[in-house]
Design an enzyme around this catalytic site. Structure first.
Site, PDB file in Angstrom:
ATOM      1  N   ASP A 168       0.819  -1.218   0.000  1.00  0.00           N
ATOM      2  CA  ASP A 168       0.000   0.000   0.000  1.00  0.00           C
ATOM      3  C   ASP A 168       0.855   1.271   0.000  1.00  0.00           C
ATOM      4  O   ASP A 168       1.953   1.277   0.559  1.00  0.00           O
ATOM      5  CB  ASP A 168      -0.886  -0.025   1.256  1.00  0.00           C
ATOM      6  CG  ASP A 168      -2.024   0.964   1.166  1.00  0.00           C
ATOM      7  OD1 ASP A 168      -2.292   1.481   0.062  1.00  0.00           O
ATOM      8  OD2 ASP A 168      -2.642   1.239   2.200  1.00  0.00           O
ATOM      9  N   LEU A 170      -7.119  -4.535   7.593  1.00  0.00           N
ATOM     10  CA  LEU A 170      -6.796  -5.755   6.848  1.00  0.00           C
ATOM     11  C   LEU A 170      -7.278  -5.690   5.401  1.00  0.00           C
ATOM     12  O   LEU A 170      -6.741  -6.377   4.525  1.00  0.00           O
ATOM     13  CB  LEU A 170      -7.437  -6.950   7.581  1.00  0.00           C
ATOM     14  CG  LEU A 170      -6.879  -8.336   7.333  1.00  0.00           C
ATOM     15  CD1 LEU A 170      -5.369  -8.380   7.495  1.00  0.00           C
ATOM     16  CD2 LEU A 170      -7.536  -9.338   8.272  1.00  0.00           C
ATOM     17  N   ASN A 201     -10.564  -3.186  -6.398  1.00  0.00           N
ATOM     18  CA  ASN A 201      -9.698  -2.249  -7.139  1.00  0.00           C
ATOM     19  C   ASN A 201     -10.182  -1.955  -8.563  1.00  0.00           C
ATOM     20  O   ASN A 201      -9.703  -1.015  -9.200  1.00  0.00           O
ATOM     21  CB  ASN A 201      -8.244  -2.754  -7.189  1.00  0.00           C
ATOM     22  CG  ASN A 201      -7.498  -2.588  -5.876  1.00  0.00           C
ATOM     23  OD1 ASN A 201      -6.572  -3.346  -5.570  1.00  0.00           O
ATOM     24  ND2 ASN A 201      -7.884  -1.602  -5.064  1.00  0.00           N
ATOM     25  N   HIS A 236       2.862   2.881  -8.980  1.00  0.00           N
ATOM     26  CA  HIS A 236       2.716   1.427  -9.110  1.00  0.00           C
ATOM     27  C   HIS A 236       3.969   0.814  -9.742  1.00  0.00           C
ATOM     28  O   HIS A 236       4.381  -0.288  -9.361  1.00  0.00           O
ATOM     29  CB  HIS A 236       1.468   1.087  -9.923  1.00  0.00           C
ATOM     30  CG  HIS A 236       0.204   1.517  -9.244  1.00  0.00           C
ATOM     31  ND1 HIS A 236      -0.058   1.220  -7.923  1.00  0.00           N
ATOM     32  CD2 HIS A 236      -0.858   2.247  -9.673  1.00  0.00           C
ATOM     33  CE1 HIS A 236      -1.233   1.731  -7.580  1.00  0.00           C
ATOM     34  NE2 HIS A 236      -1.737   2.365  -8.624  1.00  0.00           N
TER      35      HIS A 236
HETATM   36  C1  FPP Z   1      -2.054   0.018  -3.286  1.00  0.00           C
HETATM   37  O1  FPP Z   1      -1.547   1.352  -3.249  1.00  0.00           O
HETATM   38  C2  FPP Z   1      -1.454  -0.699  -4.432  1.00  0.00           C
HETATM   39  C3  FPP Z   1      -2.143  -1.317  -5.435  1.00  0.00           C
HETATM   40  C4  FPP Z   1      -3.611  -1.346  -5.494  1.00  0.00           C
HETATM   41  C5  FPP Z   1      -1.428  -1.966  -6.570  1.00  0.00           C
HETATM   42  C6  FPP Z   1      -0.221  -2.789  -6.231  1.00  0.00           C
HETATM   43  C7  FPP Z   1       0.462  -3.189  -7.491  1.00  0.00           C
HETATM   44  C8  FPP Z   1       1.798  -3.203  -7.703  1.00  0.00           C
HETATM   45  C9  FPP Z   1       2.791  -2.933  -6.649  1.00  0.00           C
HETATM   46  C10 FPP Z   1       2.359  -3.494  -9.065  1.00  0.00           C
HETATM   47  C11 FPP Z   1       2.208  -4.847  -9.644  1.00  0.00           C
HETATM   48  C12 FPP Z   1       2.560  -6.000  -8.784  1.00  0.00           C
HETATM   49  C13 FPP Z   1       3.453  -6.982  -9.034  1.00  0.00           C
HETATM   50  C14 FPP Z   1       3.434  -8.192  -8.142  1.00  0.00           C
HETATM   51  C15 FPP Z   1       4.467  -6.939 -10.122  1.00  0.00           C
HETATM   52  P1  FPP Z   1      -2.548   2.572  -3.515  1.00  0.00           P
HETATM   53  O2  FPP Z   1      -2.608   2.812  -4.986  1.00  0.00           O
HETATM   54  O3  FPP Z   1      -3.862   2.293  -2.869  1.00  0.00           O
HETATM   55  O4  FPP Z   1      -1.785   3.746  -2.804  1.00  0.00           O
HETATM   56  P2  FPP Z   1      -2.457   4.980  -2.034  1.00  0.00           P
HETATM   57  O5  FPP Z   1      -3.201   4.393  -0.865  1.00  0.00           O
HETATM   58  O6  FPP Z   1      -1.270   5.795  -1.628  1.00  0.00           O
HETATM   59  O7  FPP Z   1      -3.347   5.670  -3.016  1.00  0.00           O
END
Ligand code: FPP
Length: 250
Positions: free
Chosen positions: A29, A205, A77, A46
């Protein structure tokens, strides 16, 4: 001496590398906030998050943590802007192409938790091919990627599959136990996480492994996921090693 075995600065505790958790699970996150702080688009966050994931996956392999599970995309998501969803799926696709090429060499097994049926056919095919090829890699380090995953959705899918087996005479409602239901989950055959980590300051969670985390230890940090390094993981593990896990006993 490998950099992660050096004594951490200040008061930080040291990791006992002979008593590592078997399974670490991480909610990746904070990518969006990391990008915002730098005046970059969320998609850049990301991309940086995917790099942090690579680093942590290799680190877990190198120190000998057999299972790493990460939350890459939840059933909720899909509500994000189309451009952001496409960017995350693109990062996953690139990662899987890379893994397919280097899986045997690097000794990773890849597994997915989540409902893959709604993914694009090419991404779904890559996921299935990665899991199939993983069977040829000796066990030792496995990465579980939660993709279109939600813990409640996983339980519903498991119960439906068990119900179908009951109707087909392959399971008996009278014999339902925790072990039986666990065998229908995406995590069947994989030990429950010992340590669940959530960076970025959130203390919830979010539907991540609710059944499997029943006895996990939790560790939270304000670090945003793209800034999460092996040193931060060491802090989490060192903290975990101070916990007294009684599993309901005394
Ligand atoms: C949450 O942060 C993150 C996600 C919903 C995406 C996670 C995906 C990756 C790290 C890339 C692909 C994965 C792999 C395994 C190669 P957020 O966007 O909710 O952050 P914020 O809370 O700061 O807005």
């Amino acid at each position: 001496m490998a950099f992660w075995k050096k004594k951490p600065a200040g008061e930080a505790r040291e990791v006992d590398f002979s008593r590592l958790p078997d399974h670490v699970a991480i909610i990746m996150d904070g990518n969006g906030r990391w990008a915002k702080k730098r005046g970059l688009p969320r998609t850049a966050g990301h991309a940086a998050g995917a790099e942090a994931f690579r680093t942590i996956a290799y680190y877990c392999r190198d120190i000998g943590i057999p299972y790493l599970t990460v939350y890459a995309f939840s059933t909720e998501n899909w509500r994000r802007p189309q451009e952001e969803v496409s960017a995350i799926m693109g990062l996953l696709k690139n990662y899987l192409l890379e893994v397919l090429e280097k899986m045997e060499r690097d000794g990773f097994r890849v597994h997915f938790f989540g409902d893959l049926s709604v993914l694009s056919p090419d991404l779904r095919d890559l996921c299935l091919r990665s899991m199939e090829r993983s069977k040829q890699v000796p066990p030792g380090h496995q990465v579980n990627i939660c993709l279109n995953y939600g813990g409640r959705d996983e339980l519903i899918r498991a119960v439906k599959a068990w119900q179908a087996d009951c109707q087909a005479g392959k399971a008996d409602p009278a014999d339902l136990t925790e072990e039986v239901l666990s065998g229908y989950l995406d995590s069947a055959g994989i030990p429950d996480p010992d340590l669940v980590i959530r960076p970025s300051g959130e203390l919830r969670l979010s539907n991540f492994l609710p059944w499997q985390s029943a006895y996990a230890e939790f560790w939270f940090s304000d670090v945003l996921w793209p800034d999460f390094t092996p040193e931060v993981l060491n802090q989490a593990i060192a903290d975990f090693q101070t916990r007294d896990r009684r599993f309901g006993g005394v």
